[in-house]
Design a protein around this motif. Sequence first.
Motif, mmCIF file in Angstrom:
data_model
loop_
_atom_site.group_PDB
_atom_site.id
_atom_site.type_symbol
_atom_site.label_atom_id
_atom_site.label_comp_id
_atom_site.label_asym_id
_atom_site.label_seq_id
_atom_site.Cartn_x
_atom_site.Cartn_y
_atom_site.Cartn_z
ATOM 1 N N UNK A 1 -24.957 -79.248 -72.752
ATOM 2 C CA UNK A 1 -26.354 -78.488 -72.867
ATOM 3 C C UNK A 1 -25.053 -78.401 -75.002
ATOM 4 N N UNK A 2 -25.785 -78.250 -76.198
ATOM 5 C CA UNK A 2 -25.039 -78.446 -77.751
ATOM 6 C C UNK A 2 -23.410 -76.690 -77.406
ATOM 7 N N UNK A 3 -22.679 -77.282 -77.373
ATOM 8 C CA UNK A 3 -21.672 -76.641 -77.261
ATOM 9 C C UNK A 3 -20.228 -76.693 -78.172
ATOM 10 N N UNK A 4 -20.813 -76.753 -79.717
ATOM 11 C CA UNK A 4 -20.208 -77.432 -80.912
ATOM 12 C C UNK A 4 -18.867 -76.522 -81.420
ATOM 13 N N UNK A 5 -18.174 -77.944 -81.378
ATOM 14 C CA UNK A 5 -17.087 -76.795 -82.316
ATOM 15 C C UNK A 5 -17.093 -75.869 -83.434
ATOM 16 N N UNK A 6 -17.101 -74.811 -83.787
ATOM 17 C CA UNK A 6 -17.475 -73.777 -84.934
ATOM 18 C C UNK A 6 -18.552 -73.331 -85.124
ATOM 19 N N UNK A 7 -19.516 -72.995 -84.165
ATOM 20 C CA UNK A 7 -21.319 -72.844 -83.654
ATOM 21 C C UNK A 7 -20.617 -72.292 -84.933
ATOM 22 N N UNK B 1 -14.074 -89.697 -78.892
ATOM 23 C CA UNK B 1 -13.134 -87.996 -78.740
ATOM 24 C C UNK B 1 -13.597 -86.898 -79.657
ATOM 25 N N UNK B 2 -13.653 -87.613 -81.383
ATOM 26 C CA UNK B 2 -14.329 -86.383 -82.288
ATOM 27 C C UNK B 2 -15.596 -86.085 -81.984
ATOM 28 N N UNK B 3 -16.270 -87.420 -81.942
ATOM 29 C CA UNK B 3 -17.722 -87.212 -80.952
ATOM 30 C C UNK B 3 -17.608 -85.847 -80.435
ATOM 31 N N UNK B 4 -17.757 -85.805 -78.841
ATOM 32 C CA UNK B 4 -17.783 -84.501 -78.844
ATOM 33 C C UNK B 4 -17.009 -83.259 -78.744
ATOM 34 N N UNK B 5 -15.639 -83.144 -79.178
ATOM 35 C CA UNK B 5 -15.176 -82.516 -79.965
ATOM 36 C C UNK B 5 -16.866 -81.504 -80.715
ATOM 37 N N UNK B 6 -17.104 -82.087 -81.277
ATOM 38 C CA UNK B 6 -18.101 -82.228 -82.377
ATOM 39 C C UNK B 6 -19.643 -81.580 -82.004
ATOM 40 N N UNK B 7 -19.402 -81.863 -80.717
ATOM 41 C CA UNK B 7 -20.827 -81.791 -80.251
ATOM 42 C C UNK B 7 -20.739 -80.676 -79.253
#
Length: 594
Positions: free
Chosen positions: A237-243, A205-211
């Motif tokens: 494709x990369x779409x992280x939180x706080x890009x 859960x946390x990893x997917x939010x971060x990445x």
Amino acid sequence: MAARLQSSGGSWLVVQELFESADPAFVDELCRFNDAETLGSFAGLWLKDRRPEARRFLSQYLNQPLNHFRHEALVKRLFKLAEEAGDDEVMAWMMVAFDRSIRRVVTSRYQYDWQTRESWEEETLSVPHGRVMPRNPRILRWFKDRASLRLFSLKTRRYLRRRSWRYFRKLGNRDPQRYLEAMVIALSRYTDQDVADGVALIDNWGMMHALFHDSPVLESYPVGWNIADDRSLGELAPAPAFLSAWKRDASPLLRLVSDANCRPVRQWCLEMLRSNHAEAIAQLDLETILNWLSGEATELAEFAAEILESHRDASQINTSDWVRLLCESNPAVLAPLARAAAEQIDPNRLSLREIVSVATQPPSLVATLGHRWLQARTLVTRDDCLLALEICEARSESDREALVGTVSKLIAASPSFDSDLAMDILDSRHADVRRCGWQWLLDEDRLRNDPSVWQRLIESPYDDIQLPLVGLLERELREPMQRRRDSATEMRIGQSLGSNDLRRLWATVLLNTRRGSRRKPGVVRQIIEHLERHPDQLNELKPLLSISLRSIRSTEWKSVIAGITGIAARNPRMATELEEAFPELKLLAESEDR
């Protein structure tokens, strides 16, 4: 109180003593202890202890599965206290631990529409039942696979997983730089085992939010991530939180790509660097690139190889570093590395040892490059020749024989040539090396005419040396009769080998039950020829002839009968001795009948 100190799962006094003395056995002993109240009280003391050993113990504890009986109180209080204290490091460890605590599987579910009266089967993701750690030790005994059990109910684990990410979401809004530092700690903690397949990947859960927080491929629900309709994980494709925070600073990404222990995180970092930090990539120091090339992470090594081809300092890599790269780099990048090394390295600056180390590497690309450099060298001293002979242990099977052929030529041209040097090749444990050495022996007069070489070959344990040696003796026996009958003329190999050596060779071939059947009749003929020239050795040769006479192969005993009969006919004086040695043949009686 005494019952708590001496729990059925271990002694709390021992746990405390190990903790205070920073003993490495502390974590294992703590996991065995199972008094919930005592463990819960210990959480505050542990978290406040700032000794490096205490932090290392905490990291080690949270890196294990949450499956220690009655440890709910310890884990939950550690989580709450770390959250209140703003301990980003512990909260990062907690996020990973809670992500690992839930794993779904693909199951089939049947649906039915009452209006259309149609039914169909669809796949869904669900958590297997029976994976919650019980509170009652009696119930725990019923579970055979305790490793699959987890602390807390499924609902609580989902809540703790969401709450740990919520901590970092608030942190990112409040202090983006601190958020990046915490994410480097968390993301570097995931392993390939945590992302074993696509379902395991989105269960973090946390990893997917971060990445991939803003990715249109994914949809988030309170129970977990799902893949959007008509989309696939291959589109991620990369779409992280706080890009924006990740775009401002490349240093967290560069640290993370080096420290990451799972492939998706490394791939995400590389894509972020390529897309947003081209200048930072160009400024990478050479040492970092070389370390990435030598690492086990294939995608990182390939990225480093791309950078190296156009890096401003590539020409400054010294020869020892190039050799190290060719010997230690990830196999996936050897092709571009070999091309770059061929362009950048002056072979004259390489030592013979460096060339040999390259030529003996397993990848054929590297061995071929080392072979090219070796062909241009000259072996001056005996030490040079001995060093070059290490090629016999080359690990590229496709290149080894050619390498040994080159070394043979170099040794033959060396002023330090010695016949003993050839024995390292002829006695090699590799059949292709021995084959090359045998051909060298036949082509090189100095080896072929050295008696010591033939004498040492007799002791070889290898069939592919002894059988060809017998073949050479057999060919010499086929030379014109006058040469064989002339007492002043001896065979070249026979001249080098004494009678004892010949008997040892013949016995080895005759007693070989697995190989050499084609050579055995020739050995019999050699024994007969030797006996005719040396009749005084009948007693020594009798056991060898007896072996062949009693062989189940007709070609061998027929050769013995024909040979002994021929000797008796040509040398009547030996007939009596042969009859006594082999009474079953009745040679004299047959001779008189004739």
